[in-house]
Design a protein around this motif. Sequence first.
Motif, PDB file in Angstrom:
ATOM      1  N   ILE A  95      -9.081  -0.520   9.038  1.00  0.00           N
ATOM      2  CA  ILE A  95      -8.275  -0.566   7.885  1.00  0.00           C
ATOM      3  C   ILE A  95      -7.687  -2.006   7.805  1.00  0.00           C
ATOM      4  CG2 ILE A  95      -8.296   1.997   7.419  1.00  0.00           C
ATOM      5  CD1 ILE A  95      -5.353   1.876   8.767  1.00  0.00           C
ATOM      6  N   LEU A  96      -8.140  -2.976   8.440  1.00  0.00           N
ATOM      7  CA  LEU A  96      -7.633  -4.248   8.505  1.00  0.00           C
ATOM      8  C   LEU A  96      -7.655  -4.752   7.057  1.00  0.00           C
ATOM      9  CD1 LEU A  96      -8.446  -5.700  11.762  1.00  0.00           C
ATOM     10  CD2 LEU A  96      -6.219  -4.978  11.076  1.00  0.00           C
ATOM     11  N   TRP A 115     -10.223   5.999   1.877  1.00  0.00           N
ATOM     12  CA  TRP A 115      -9.934   5.012   1.152  1.00  0.00           C
ATOM     13  C   TRP A 115      -9.766   5.775  -0.156  1.00  0.00           C
ATOM     14  CZ3 TRP A 115      -7.963   1.013   2.495  1.00  0.00           C
ATOM     15  CH2 TRP A 115      -8.392   0.287   3.598  1.00  0.00           C
ATOM     16  N   MET A 116     -10.151   6.811  -0.535  1.00  0.00           N
ATOM     17  CA  MET A 116     -10.152   7.795  -1.871  1.00  0.00           C
ATOM     18  C   MET A 116      -8.818   7.994  -1.846  1.00  0.00           C
ATOM     19  SD  MET A 116     -12.443  10.499  -3.152  1.00  0.00           S
ATOM     20  CE  MET A 116     -12.505  10.675  -5.006  1.00  0.00           C
ATOM     21  N   LEU A 132      -7.177  12.125   6.984  1.00  0.00           N
ATOM     22  CA  LEU A 132      -6.837  12.597   5.846  1.00  0.00           C
ATOM     23  C   LEU A 132      -5.711  13.380   5.856  1.00  0.00           C
ATOM     24  CD1 LEU A 132     -10.252  13.782   4.426  1.00  0.00           C
ATOM     25  CD2 LEU A 132      -8.990  11.488   3.995  1.00  0.00           C
ATOM     26  N   LYS A 133      -4.787  13.211   4.823  1.00  0.00           N
ATOM     27  CA  LYS A 133      -3.420  14.258   4.766  1.00  0.00           C
ATOM     28  C   LYS A 133      -3.808  15.243   4.066  1.00  0.00           C
ATOM     29  CE  LYS A 133       0.215  12.474   2.308  1.00  0.00           C
ATOM     30  NZ  LYS A 133       0.662  13.646   1.444  1.00  0.00           N
ATOM     31  N   PHE A 134      -3.830  16.587   4.463  1.00  0.00           N
ATOM     32  CA  PHE A 134      -4.325  17.801   4.098  1.00  0.00           C
ATOM     33  C   PHE A 134      -2.850  18.580   3.303  1.00  0.00           C
ATOM     34  CE2 PHE A 134      -7.831  16.994   6.647  1.00  0.00           C
ATOM     35  CZ  PHE A 134      -8.665  17.317   5.688  1.00  0.00           C
ATOM     36  N   ASN A 141     -13.081  -0.802  -6.346  1.00  0.00           N
ATOM     37  CA  ASN A 141     -12.727  -2.288  -5.760  1.00  0.00           C
ATOM     38  C   ASN A 141     -12.913  -2.297  -4.365  1.00  0.00           C
ATOM     39  OD1 ASN A 141     -12.915  -4.301  -7.754  1.00  0.00           O
ATOM     40  ND2 ASN A 141     -11.099  -3.737  -8.626  1.00  0.00           N
ATOM     41  N   ILE A 142     -11.969  -1.461  -3.711  1.00  0.00           N
ATOM     42  CA  ILE A 142     -11.910  -1.399  -2.318  1.00  0.00           C
ATOM     43  C   ILE A 142     -13.351  -1.024  -1.695  1.00  0.00           C
ATOM     44  CG2 ILE A 142     -10.949  -0.307  -0.317  1.00  0.00           C
ATOM     45  CD1 ILE A 142      -8.361  -0.637  -1.732  1.00  0.00           C
ATOM     46  N   LEU A 143     -14.052  -0.163  -2.167  1.00  0.00           N
ATOM     47  CA  LEU A 143     -15.063   0.319  -1.652  1.00  0.00           C
ATOM     48  C   LEU A 143     -16.222  -0.746  -1.748  1.00  0.00           C
ATOM     49  CD1 LEU A 143     -15.770   4.090  -2.283  1.00  0.00           C
ATOM     50  CD2 LEU A 143     -14.640   3.119  -0.405  1.00  0.00           C
TER      51      LEU A 143
END
Length: 422
Positions: free
Chosen positions: A283-284, A62-63, A114-116, A10-12
Amino acid sequence: MSAYKSDFLNILAERGFIHQVSEPDALDARAKAGAITGYIGFDCTAASLHVGSLLPIMMLYWMQQTGHRPIALMGGGTTRVGDPSGKDESRRILTDEMIEQNLKGIRAIFSKFLKFDGAGGNADKSNAIMANNADWLNKLNYIDFLRDVGKHFSVNRMLAFDSVKLRLDRQQELSFLEFNYMVLQAYDFVELNKHHGCILQMGGSDQWGNIVNGIDLGRRMINAQLFALTSPLITTSSGAKMGKTAAGAVWLDAGLVSPYDYWQYWRNTEDGDVARFLKLFTILPLDEIARLAALKGQEINEAKKVLASEATALVHGRPAAIEAGETSRKTFEEGATSLALPTVSVARKDVAAGLGVLNAFVTAGLAASNGEVRRAISNNAVAVNDVRITSDKHTIGENDISSDGVIKLSLGKKQHVLLKPS
RNA sequence: GGGAGAGUGUCCCGAGCGGCAAAGGGGGCGGACUGUAAAUCCGCUGGCUAUGCCUUCGUAGGUUCGAGUCCUACCUCUCCCA
């Protein structure tokens, strides 16, 4: 507005990232049912990524934000081969050392999006993974590979893929090396599926053929159901490719393109692109974007400033974005000299001895040669401390140094550099 | 293996009777107009210690007062024949 059930798709979809999806309903169901793992491959052809790579990075972002696990795959192995997609000519072969070096620079960028490694390590499904296909491609055995993987590929079909067909149709050489690229990329997908349970490969629309190959290979080799999702090719409203400016590519590395210049790049977005870019590159929330997109005429400049600040904050951090915005405001709206403009150091004694304008502008990087500065002067485009220069014989001396200890050089209305004697 | 053609201004495409720093585009930069936008119009788009000098047309030689242009060899790429 969107028919998807999962937040991820949806977001994508709402933000304009989706060009094509294979089996959208099945993928949607998988994403709705639980965390899925997906990847995007990145070339290591340059020391950093540029704005053109931002779109795929945002998809990975977003993933992760919607609870899934993204893999950033470094093409340490495939870069040794070269992707023929969309190119007329073979890419020059890079040395392994160059690839290794490039890989380092690119890695650094991902950590901003990204958070790794949070708690839980790789077992934690919310942690992103950084992989490098050199890890498995480099140790392949040719004959084994042909028998295990190559047997699943039909040359007849490969010849029909756009990436190959384009070359053949245009009678441009396609080396056997490059011809194998799609096989290797397909193999990557299978490899990532085996080790990380990855079921989705994303990429630009030009990657569709390569991705579909991976899906086919996955089904044949290990009977896996894999998915493809591609993003549209982003061009500006006037049709130009994104990410190119006078100085070349707009890199995401602060050492190559300063946060100020990066901010300026977005600030100069064409009117028709503002809403689209806000959705893709910030990312607003969408309702906030809708409000900004409704601004018309001169007011759209406010939206551009927001775009610039938000996009800069993502890559360079909030403080750098604020500073870049402030520097721009002082420079353009007040006509003042901000000390945060790009700065180049010169020896104080050279200034004391009298520094020629030609030399000064070349040193500052505003021009490539003395001749270029001369032409700019005759075009009335050169200013020192906001005073037009009309003679190429003009020299800059100590009395040009402002109370802040700098000399402001301007080329045209938009390019400013401070010379700092020390 | 035989035959035909191509390689041009280090961004790209592309003209070029032996006098060429080399037409024309695109792109880029600058100026005007605007809103740090787009569109439009105008200028610029080899280098230098600059009324001159140097370096550029695949590479290396040659003919010539003079070569992108003619000759020879070589490299690369296309096409046709075997």
